[in-house]
Design a protein around this motif. Structure first.
Motif, PDB file in Angstrom:
ATOM      1  N   GLY A 105       0.838  -1.088   0.006  1.00 39.37           N
ATOM      2  CA  GLY A 105       0.003  -0.094   0.120  1.00 39.37           C
ATOM      3  C   GLY A 105       0.889   1.237   0.094  1.00 39.37           C
ATOM      4  O   GLY A 105       0.429   2.300  -0.202  1.00 39.37           O
ATOM      5  N   LYS A 106       2.132   1.194   0.175  1.00 39.09           N
ATOM      6  CA  LYS A 106       2.832   2.280   0.497  1.00 39.09           C
ATOM      7  C   LYS A 106       3.168   2.847  -1.169  1.00 39.09           C
ATOM      8  O   LYS A 106       3.304   2.390  -1.977  1.00 39.09           O
ATOM      9  N   LEU A 107       3.011   4.299  -1.235  1.00 40.34           N
ATOM     10  CA  LEU A 107       3.284   4.948  -2.551  1.00 40.34           C
ATOM     11  C   LEU A 107       4.630   5.425  -2.224  1.00 40.34           C
ATOM     12  O   LEU A 107       5.248   6.028  -1.521  1.00 40.34           O
ATOM     13  N   THR A 108       5.156   5.467  -3.548  1.00 38.64           N
ATOM     14  CA  THR A 108       6.658   6.087  -3.619  1.00 38.64           C
ATOM     15  C   THR A 108       6.484   6.943  -4.946  1.00 38.64           C
ATOM     16  O   THR A 108       6.123   6.702  -5.903  1.00 38.64           O
ATOM     17  N   PHE A 109       6.783   8.176  -4.749  1.00 37.20           N
ATOM     18  CA  PHE A 109       6.695   9.395  -5.218  1.00 37.20           C
ATOM     19  C   PHE A 109       7.703   9.900  -6.048  1.00 37.20           C
ATOM     20  O   PHE A 109       8.814   9.642  -5.544  1.00 37.20           O
ATOM     21  N   GLY A 110       7.621  10.422  -7.184  1.00 33.15           N
ATOM     22  CA  GLY A 110       8.689  11.167  -7.873  1.00 33.15           C
ATOM     23  C   GLY A 110       8.781  12.515  -7.416  1.00 33.15           C
ATOM     24  O   GLY A 110       8.112  12.832  -6.619  1.00 33.15           O
ATOM     25  N   GLN A 111       9.697  13.553  -8.052  1.00 32.62           N
ATOM     26  CA  GLN A 111       9.995  14.688  -7.241  1.00 32.62           C
ATOM     27  C   GLN A 111       8.912  15.830  -7.672  1.00 32.62           C
ATOM     28  O   GLN A 111       8.779  16.876  -7.274  1.00 32.62           O
TER      29      GLN A 111
ATOM     30  N   MET B  41       9.051  18.732  -3.231  1.00 33.49           N
ATOM     31  CA  MET B  41       9.516  17.634  -3.327  1.00 33.49           C
ATOM     32  C   MET B  41       8.191  16.700  -3.113  1.00 33.49           C
ATOM     33  O   MET B  41       6.914  17.083  -3.060  1.00 33.49           O
ATOM     34  N   GLY B  42       8.455  15.324  -3.498  1.00 36.36           N
ATOM     35  CA  GLY B  42       7.260  14.466  -3.387  1.00 36.36           C
ATOM     36  C   GLY B  42       7.103  13.990  -1.850  1.00 36.36           C
ATOM     37  O   GLY B  42       7.860  14.267  -1.181  1.00 36.36           O
ATOM     38  N   LEU B  43       6.096  13.130  -1.806  1.00 32.44           N
ATOM     39  CA  LEU B  43       5.986  12.927  -0.553  1.00 32.44           C
ATOM     40  C   LEU B  43       6.467  11.513   0.014  1.00 32.44           C
ATOM     41  O   LEU B  43       6.894  10.866  -0.787  1.00 32.44           O
ATOM     42  N   LYS B  44       6.828  11.634   1.278  1.00 31.70           N
ATOM     43  CA  LYS B  44       7.787  10.637   1.763  1.00 31.70           C
ATOM     44  C   LYS B  44       7.235   9.801   3.128  1.00 31.70           C
ATOM     45  O   LYS B  44       6.451  10.797   3.896  1.00 31.70           O
ATOM     46  N   LEU B  45       7.133   8.531   3.161  1.00 32.83           N
ATOM     47  CA  LEU B  45       6.249   7.999   4.070  1.00 32.83           C
ATOM     48  C   LEU B  45       7.148   8.013   5.602  1.00 32.83           C
ATOM     49  O   LEU B  45       8.286   7.573   5.715  1.00 32.83           O
ATOM     50  N   ILE B  46       6.316   8.199   6.473  1.00 35.14           N
ATOM     51  CA  ILE B  46       6.822   8.353   7.918  1.00 35.14           C
ATOM     52  C   ILE B  46       6.496   7.028   8.515  1.00 35.14           C
ATOM     53  O   ILE B  46       7.425   6.374   8.919  1.00 35.14           O
ATOM     54  N   TYR B  47       5.305   6.715   8.642  1.00 37.11           N
ATOM     55  CA  TYR B  47       4.713   5.474   9.096  1.00 37.11           C
ATOM     56  C   TYR B  47       3.552   5.075   8.567  1.00 37.11           C
ATOM     57  O   TYR B  47       3.030   5.733   7.868  1.00 37.11           O
ATOM     58  N   TYR B  48       3.350   3.864   8.758  1.00 43.02           N
ATOM     59  CA  TYR B  48       2.209   3.398   8.422  1.00 43.02           C
ATOM     60  C   TYR B  48       1.559   2.227   9.235  1.00 43.02           C
ATOM     61  O   TYR B  48       2.141   1.766  10.215  1.00 43.02           O
ATOM     62  N   GLY B  58       8.268   3.965   8.144  1.00 41.63           N
ATOM     63  CA  GLY B  58       8.417   4.081   6.678  1.00 41.63           C
ATOM     64  C   GLY B  58       9.706   4.438   6.509  1.00 41.63           C
ATOM     65  O   GLY B  58      10.555   4.096   7.209  1.00 41.63           O
ATOM     66  N   GLU B  59       9.930   5.366   5.445  1.00 46.25           N
ATOM     67  CA  GLU B  59      11.301   5.913   5.166  1.00 46.25           C
ATOM     68  C   GLU B  59      11.942   6.816   6.096  1.00 46.25           C
ATOM     69  O   GLU B  59      13.009   7.025   6.211  1.00 46.25           O
TER      70      GLU B  59
END
Lengths: 119, 114
Positions: A105-111, B41-48, B58-59
């Motif tokens: 379910g995690k999304l990885t985004f571009g810039q 910037m794009g979104l980065k995952l903290i926790y899930y 997360g990241e």
């Protein structure tokens, strides 16, 4: 780990014209989803279009369509008949289709690509 | 149809202060996420979280904590705020594969640490 790259920080288009936003990604998985999100100045994340990797047919949503090239790991967004309301930041995103594990379910985004529409 | 609701929408914190960003969803989704978006910037995952009582990193989890005591709520806690935590925070939830398999985002919480 998957990565998503948008090589165009900014793009511009004249109203009523067509523009294509580029996205490439890297993954070792065979089953996944790809998305384009629109983010206007309000910062709301709006889903524009979605593509399942197992489908060969390119997804379309009204004026928005994609060119999905799985072998090349490329996923571009074409906006036809551009409108002033299309101006926004556009994000390409990847999501694994695995049914378990830590990436589910995690999304990885571009810039992101900032799109400007000129009247 | 509330969807994913985040509060507060805006907040200014002083360095070293702590606060909790609230997130609630009324769609009975098991999967919930916290992302941060730095300028340009794009979104980065903290926790899930995959369900009540279960959370994972997360990241970019450093400086944050989460809890998931109910299916509806997934608060994000910032301990000892730092300027590097100035960002826009998004909470999201995901519908199950048989019901659209779609991610729904909240409207974002703008946090400034000064």
């Amino acid at each position: 780990a998957q990565t998503v790259t948008q090589s165009q920080p900014e793009m511009s288009v004249q109203e009523a014209e067509t523009v294509t936003l580029s996205c490439t990604y890297d993954t070792s998985e065979s089953d996944y989803y790809l998305f384009w999100y629109k983010q206007p100045p309000s910062r709301q994340m709006i889903l524009v279009i979605r593509q399942e990797a197992y489908k060969q047919q390119n997804a379309t949503e009204n004026r928005f369509s994609v060119n999905f090239q799985k072998a090349a790991k490329s996923f571009s967004l074409k906006i036809s008949d551009s409108q002033l309301g299309d101006a926004a930041m556009y994000f390409c995103a990847y999501r694994s289709a695995r049914t378990g594990g830590t990436s589910y379910g995690k999304l990885t985004f571009g810039q992101g690509t900032i799109l400007t529409v000129h009247p | 149809n509330a969807g994913v609701t985040q509060t507060p929408k805006f907040r200014i914190l002083k360095i070293g202060q702590s606060m909790t960003l609230q997130c609630t969803q009324d769609m009975n989704h098991n999967y919930m996420y916290w992302y941060r978006q730095d300028p340009g910037m794009g979104l980065k995952l903290i926790y899930y979280s995959v369900g009540a009582g279960i959370t994972d990193k997360g990241e970019v989890p450093n400086g944050y904590n989460v809890s998931r005591s109910t299916t509806e709520d997934f608060p994000l806690r910032l301990e000892l705020a730092a300027p590097s935590q100035t960002s826009v925070y998004f909470c999201a939830s995901r519908s199950p594969p048989g019901v659209g398999n779609t991610i729904y985002f909240g409207e974002g919480s703008w946090l400034t640490v000064v």
